[in-house]
Write a protein that holds these residues in place. Structure first.
Motif, PDB file in Angstrom:
ATOM      1  N   TYR A  98      49.356  10.138 -47.304  1.00 23.54           N
ATOM      2  CA  TYR A  98      50.016  11.425 -47.491  1.00 23.54           C
ATOM      3  C   TYR A  98      49.846  12.241 -46.214  1.00 23.54           C
ATOM      4  N   ILE A  99      50.598  13.314 -46.133  1.00 21.72           N
ATOM      5  CA  ILE A  99      50.584  14.167 -44.954  1.00 21.72           C
ATOM      6  C   ILE A  99      49.859  15.465 -45.288  1.00 21.72           C
ATOM      7  N   GLN A 138      48.922  15.782 -40.073  1.00 26.75           N
ATOM      8  CA  GLN A 138      48.082  14.629 -39.842  1.00 26.75           C
ATOM      9  C   GLN A 138      48.112  13.788 -41.120  1.00 26.75           C
ATOM     10  N   THR A 139      47.621  12.555 -41.032  1.00 28.69           N
ATOM     11  CA  THR A 139      47.829  11.601 -42.118  1.00 28.69           C
ATOM     12  C   THR A 139      46.527  11.272 -42.828  1.00 28.69           C
ATOM     13  N   GLY A 140      46.556  11.366 -44.159  1.00 28.42           N
ATOM     14  CA  GLY A 140      45.388  11.064 -44.973  1.00 28.42           C
ATOM     15  C   GLY A 140      45.597   9.858 -45.862  1.00 28.42           C
ATOM     16  N   CYS A 151      41.000  11.516 -43.301  1.00 25.19           N
ATOM     17  CA  CYS A 151      42.129  11.531 -42.388  1.00 25.19           C
ATOM     18  C   CYS A 151      42.112  10.258 -41.564  1.00 25.19           C
ATOM     19  N   ILE A 152      43.192   9.499 -41.585  1.00 26.83           N
ATOM     20  CA  ILE A 152      43.228   8.204 -40.901  1.00 26.83           C
ATOM     21  C   ILE A 152      44.062   8.239 -39.619  1.00 26.83           C
ATOM     22  N   LEU A 153      44.855   9.265 -39.434  1.00 25.89           N
ATOM     23  CA  LEU A 153      45.612   9.449 -38.198  1.00 25.89           C
ATOM     24  C   LEU A 153      45.551  10.924 -37.821  1.00 25.89           C
ATOM     25  N   ARG A 154      44.814  11.215 -36.743  1.00 25.59           N
ATOM     26  CA  ARG A 154      44.625  12.587 -36.299  1.00 25.59           C
ATOM     27  C   ARG A 154      45.437  12.857 -35.036  1.00 25.59           C
ATOM     28  N   ARG A 155      45.750  14.120 -34.834  1.00 25.90           N
ATOM     29  CA  ARG A 155      46.408  14.497 -33.599  1.00 25.90           C
ATOM     30  C   ARG A 155      45.495  14.215 -32.410  1.00 25.90           C
ATOM     31  N   ASP A 156      46.108  13.969 -31.282  1.00 25.12           N
ATOM     32  CA  ASP A 156      45.369  13.666 -30.065  1.00 25.12           C
ATOM     33  C   ASP A 156      45.832  14.609 -28.960  1.00 25.12           C
TER      34      ASP A 156
END
Length: 349
Positions: free
Chosen positions: A68-69, A77-79, A94-99
């Protein structure tokens, strides 16, 4: 030689009606759960403390999972969450964080889909490509709520918790007028060696003479090697409907599965009055779809979790029951409550 039978007017009309309004009875989920199954995290430091959006549900190693977002006021970010019963969900983080060091994901990275078994009545398990799981994301270039024209890229993982950003495969500036305002949710399907990437996109803002704002429609691109992608020449494949239709402004957020030889494209429509509701189009192939005129998930009455919007579908079948997850919104922006709810084909009691 026998002459081919010519259908009667009644037969012709019946056939035309069948094409115009396909049978959606097997895909109806009239029984809403009525509560959020995943809402904003109350912690002010959480990546999803402002809102939860865009569910994608699948099965993995005997358990159900949902990406989910999350929105924290800066960007998406993606959870990931897990469940054993499709109702009680626990956050896994959170599995995809901003960089901040990456110009693509500096503010946003919204993974919307992981390659899975396309068949609706399968267990909904993931498929690997060259030993890894393959996801697709979209990312907006600026801070804020969906600020700037987003693009679409690939990402890869071996454990679903750690992801490596791959190629950017679709940019709005390379597309036609209907998509040059920016790209939205990607949905990746593989069939017989061909990858089909369905996505919705928006036009640039229209002049006031055409109603102002922008329009969103859904298209498809294909690839056989995940490197070279070709836009379908007759995009968009799901276009805005006529005046007063439920998708007059948006035909968005595709969720594509198959049922036998039938292709199902669940999506949401936004009408001229601002109502967002989940809809369905059916096709015999991944390019040509006929819209149903039936609303699958409608907004609820005042006081319910989906009184403002009921949109952004994700579907899965379990023990013969169809579960239809969606983003449920109540209240008005910026004070709205945005989370995930579900409806299913069988009553809850």
């Amino acid at each position: 030689m026998d002459r081919p039978a010519i259908p009667s007017r009644r037969q012709f009309l019946a056939s035309s009606l069948a094409l115009a309004a396909p049978d959606v009875a097997p895909y109806l989920t009239p029984h809403k759960y009525g509560k959020l199954v995943l809402g904003p995290d109350p912690s002010p430091d959480a990546f999803d403390h402002r809102s939860v959006d865009c569910p994608f549900v699948f099965r993995h190693k005997g358990e159900f999972y949902m990406t989910y977002i999350g929105w924290d006021g800066t960007g998406y970010q993606t959870g990931l969450a897990a469940s054993r019963d499709l109702v009680t969900w626990r956050r896994l983080g959170c599995i995809l964080r901003r960089d901040p060091a990456n110009p693509i994901t500096r503010y946003n990275i919204a993974m919307n889909w992981i390659l899975r078994d396309t068949r609706l009545r399968s267990k909904g398990e993931l498929k690997k490509v060259r030993g890894r799981y393959l996801g697709v994301f979209h990312a907006y270039p600026n801070a804020g709520y969906e600020e700037g024209p987003a693009l679409i890229g690939l990402c890869w993982s071996t454990d679903l918790l750690h992801w490596e950003i791959g190629d950017i495969i679709l940019r709005p500036e390379d597309g036609a007028d209907w998509e040059r305002g920016g790209l939205y949710k990607p949905c990746l399907v593989e069939e017989q060696g061909t990858y089909y990437l369905f996505y919705n996109a928006k036009s640039r803002n229209l002049p006031k003479s055409e109603g102002g704002g922008w329009r969103e429609q859904t298209g498809v691109v294909t690839s056989t090697d995940l490197k070279t992608w070709k836009r379908y020449e007759s995009n968009p494949i799901v276009r805005n409907g006529p005046a007063c239709s439920p998708d007059q402004r948006f035909a968005s957020d595709p969720c594509v599965v198959t049922d036998g030889k039938r292709w199902l494209l669940f999506y949401f429509g936004l009408d001229a009055k601002g109502k967002a509701r989940d809809l369905l189009a059916l096709g015999d192939d991944p390019y040509h779809f006929t819209k149903s005129d039936q609303i699958l998930i409608d907004v609820g009455p005042p006081g319910t979790v989906d009184s403002t919007y009921a949109h952004k579908p994700s579907v899965i079948v379990h023990q013969g029951d169809l579960y239809h997850y969606y983003c449920a919104v109540s209240g008005k922006y910026p004070n709205e409550v945005r989370g995930i709810s579900v409806a299913r084909s069988r009553p809850w009691t």
